[in-house]
Motif scaffolding. Structure first.
Motif: not given
Length: 264
Positions: A72-77, A244-251, A138-145
């Motif tokens: 969540q912190e990294m999403a703002n970096y 935006d999806e990742a921020r939304k998912g983690m929120t 994907v449940r958090l708007g991320l990908i297993p990259s």
């Protein structure tokens, strides 16, 4: 050697046990733990007295994957900071995968998200029968990259697509069926089962084992886990983290509700 978030113990046989040591956080990895893992894998790889490396977690879990507070912190970096961070995890998985010694994942509990990458990057994986797994990004708007090259190699594209798209959890028996783990045992027998496997590995010639690993890796790789692939996967997850999806998912996760993906 004892570090704040990691313990590394090597016995007289040359068997090194690397234990992720954040039990209160289910051994979720943050920047410090990733750095400790990378340093420890690299140091053990260079030690000719180390014959086998066992990776496990303290407490109830193997690892919950990435620490979501950290994510969540990294999403703002910035994109650049996220790229550097993702590259560190990609490099850690590569260091583990490239070790000349046989590596064994002792999956004592849940292995989620990025932790599935650690399991897949080990040569052999043994799981307790109550362990659970999930490629849950994907449940958090991320990908297993950055874990994808190792997961694809371990289980193949069809199971990987299913579990990466659904984000659903699956049991140790299913992990065995798809090839993520090689053996499932009763939890109380996990130490003994891994111990027997280690004894079998110690019977092999260390130089030959290192060459077998290099041979199979080189034949498979074709840059799937090479420099270009690591750079590409780090770029993809860094971009996704600041979306935006990742921020939304983690929120939504921290607010303990289901995310609404309809509007981003």
């Amino acid at each position: 050697m004892i570090q704040e978030m990691l313990t590394v113990e090597t016995d007289e046989r040359g068997v090194a046990t690397v234990t992720m040591n954040r039990p209160d956080k289910h051994n979720a990895f943050n920047e410090a733990l990733v750095a400790d893992l990378n340093e420890s894998f690299g140091r053990l790889a260079r030690n000719p007295l180390v014959r086998v490396v066992v990776l496990t977690g303290s407490g109830k879990s193997f690892s919950a994957g990435a620490d979501l507070n950290w994510m969540q912190e990294m999403a703002n970096y910035s994109m650049e900071a996220n790229l550097a961070d993702a590259t560190r995890l990609a490099d850690t998985l590569h260091t583990l995968d490239s070790m000349p010694q046989p590596t064994v994942a002792k999956v004592n509990g849940a292995a989620m998200g990025g932790a599935v990458g650690l399991v897949a990057a080990c040569d052999i994986a043994v799981a307790a029968d109550d362990a659970m797994f999930g490629i849950t990004e994907v449940r958090l708007g991320l990908i297993p990259s950055v874990i994808s090259p190792y997961v694809l190699r371990a289980i193949g594209p069809r199971p990987a697509r299913r579990f990466a798209l659904t984000g659903e959890r699956f049991a140790a028996a299913e992990a065995y069926r798809i090839g993520l783990v090689h053996e499932v045992t009763k939890k109380k027998a996990l130490d003994a089962t891994v111990g027997k496997l280690v004894e079998v590995l110690l019977a092999g010639a260390p130089g030959a084992q290192a060459e077998v690993k290099a041979l199979f890796r080189d034949l498979w790789e074709l840059d799937r886990t090479g420099t270009a692939a690591r750079a590409d996967t780090a770029q993809r997850i860094a971009k996704r983290r600041v979306s935006d999806e990742a921020r939304k998912g983690m929120t939504a996760f921290f607010e303990k509700r289901r995310p609404d993906w309809g509007e981003v």
